[in-house]
Motif scaffolding. Structure first.
Motif, short mmCIF file in Angstrom:
data_model
loop_
_atom_site.label_atom_id
_atom_site.label_comp_id
_atom_site.label_asym_id
_atom_site.label_seq_id
_atom_site.Cartn_x
_atom_site.Cartn_y
_atom_site.Cartn_z
N GLY A 53 0.81 -1.21 0.00
CA GLY A 53 0.00 0.00 0.00
C GLY A 53 0.85 1.26 0.00
O GLY A 53 0.52 2.24 -0.68
N GLN A 54 1.95 1.25 0.75
CA GLN A 54 2.84 2.41 0.80
C GLN A 54 3.55 2.61 -0.54
O GLN A 54 3.74 3.74 -0.99
CB GLN A 54 3.86 2.23 1.92
CG GLN A 54 3.26 2.36 3.31
CD GLN A 54 4.21 1.90 4.40
OE1 GLN A 54 5.15 1.15 4.17
NE2 GLN A 54 3.97 2.36 5.63
N GLN A 55 3.92 1.51 -1.19
CA GLN A 55 4.55 1.63 -2.51
C GLN A 55 3.58 2.24 -3.52
O GLN A 55 3.98 3.07 -4.34
CB GLN A 55 5.04 0.26 -2.99
CG GLN A 55 6.23 -0.28 -2.22
CD GLN A 55 6.75 -1.56 -2.82
OE1 GLN A 55 7.25 -1.59 -3.94
NE2 GLN A 55 6.64 -2.65 -2.06
N GLN A 56 2.32 1.83 -3.44
CA GLN A 56 1.34 2.40 -4.37
C GLN A 56 1.11 3.88 -4.08
O GLN A 56 0.92 4.68 -4.99
CB GLN A 56 0.02 1.62 -4.31
CG GLN A 56 -0.97 1.96 -5.42
CD GLN A 56 -0.43 1.68 -6.80
OE1 GLN A 56 0.48 2.38 -7.28
NE2 GLN A 56 -0.97 0.69 -7.46
N ARG A 57 1.17 4.26 -2.82
CA ARG A 57 1.06 5.68 -2.47
C ARG A 57 2.21 6.47 -3.08
O ARG A 57 2.02 7.58 -3.58
CB ARG A 57 1.05 5.85 -0.95
CG ARG A 57 -0.19 5.35 -0.26
CD ARG A 57 -0.13 5.63 1.22
NE ARG A 57 -1.22 4.99 1.95
CZ ARG A 57 -1.56 5.29 3.17
NH1 ARG A 57 -0.89 6.22 3.83
NH2 ARG A 57 -2.56 4.68 3.77
N ALA A 58 3.41 5.92 -2.98
CA ALA A 58 4.57 6.59 -3.56
C ALA A 58 4.42 6.72 -5.08
O ALA A 58 4.76 7.75 -5.67
CB ALA A 58 5.86 5.83 -3.22
N ALA A 59 3.87 5.69 -5.71
CA ALA A 59 3.63 5.74 -7.16
C ALA A 59 2.59 6.81 -7.51
O ALA A 59 2.72 7.51 -8.51
CB ALA A 59 3.16 4.36 -7.65
#
Length: 227
Positions: free
Chosen positions: A145-151
């Motif tokens: 979820g955090q990686q998708q937020r960064a994306a």
């Protein structure tokens, strides 16, 4: 204000007897600030449409205009620059650079252009995404979820004309899926961001203002979502 228009968009893969028509004379217009979901069965042409609108692929025929720029008139280098500056792309797989921390991944489109970030805009995005305490971390140290937020942050940093999200929740559990869609909706409301979201999830699609349904490469339904 109309921000995107495509007319008679057609994409054919292969030639002769083996030719496959992925998109068949698709025409649509999107207004600035709209949140649009694009739905349809697997193979209906959803991802093909998104790739064409984002300048990732070229149509066999038809016209795409974003902010009055005709994408077909751009050479490959011009198109790459236009895509970086005007089109925010979010995929199911986050495509973060593993050797860059979160801050650098979010700022990457600006860094590639040698442009100085707008510190206020950066802080606003990071705060909205809840990533303040994750900025020095590498992607491998983040949850999905955090990686998708960064994306999402990387897609928003240039204030793109349109934000294109291709099944952004496909690799996430239900909780993170709901959070991701909520963040896309928040970016639409807080930043006035125009969003086109591809999804197979009807519940997610209903979060948009408008739903476009594709079938066999054609638009079969285009309707506003009733609140």
């Amino acid at each position: 204000m109309e921000i995107l228009r495509c007319e008679n968009l057609t994409k054919i893969y292969g030639t002769g007897a083996g030719a496959v028509t992925a998109l068949d004379h698709v025409s649509l217009a999107v207004q600035k600030g709209e949140f649009v979901s694009i739905v349809g069965a697997s193979g209906s042409g959803k991802s093909t449409l998104l790739h064409l609108l984002g300048g990732v692929d070229r149509p066999s025929s038809g016209v795409i205009r974003i902010e009055d720029t005709d994408l077909s008139a751009l050479g490959e280098e011009q198109l790459a620059i236009f895509r970086r500056r005007k089109v925010g792309l979010i995929y199911q797989f986050y495509n973060l650079i593993p050797t860059l921390d979160v801050r650098q991944n979010i700022l990457l489109p600006l860094l590639l252009d040698g442009r100085k970030p707008d510190a206020s805009h950066f802080r606003s995005i990071v705060h909205t995404l809840g990533l303040e305490d994750r900025l020095p971390h590498l992607p491998s140290e983040l949850s999905g979820g955090q990686q998708q937020r960064a994306a999402i942050g990387r897609a928003l940093i240039y204030r793109p004309a349109i934000l294109l999200a291709d099944e952004p929740t496909g690799n996430l559990d239900r909780k993170n899926s709901e959070e991701t869609v909520a963040l896309l909706k928040l970016s639409n409301q807080r930043f006035g961001q125009t969003v086109l979201l591809i999804t197979h999830d009807e519940k997610i699609a209903l979060e948009a203002d408008r739903i476009i349904t594709l079938e066999d490469g054609r638009i079969v339904k285009d309707e506003a979502v009733r609140v």
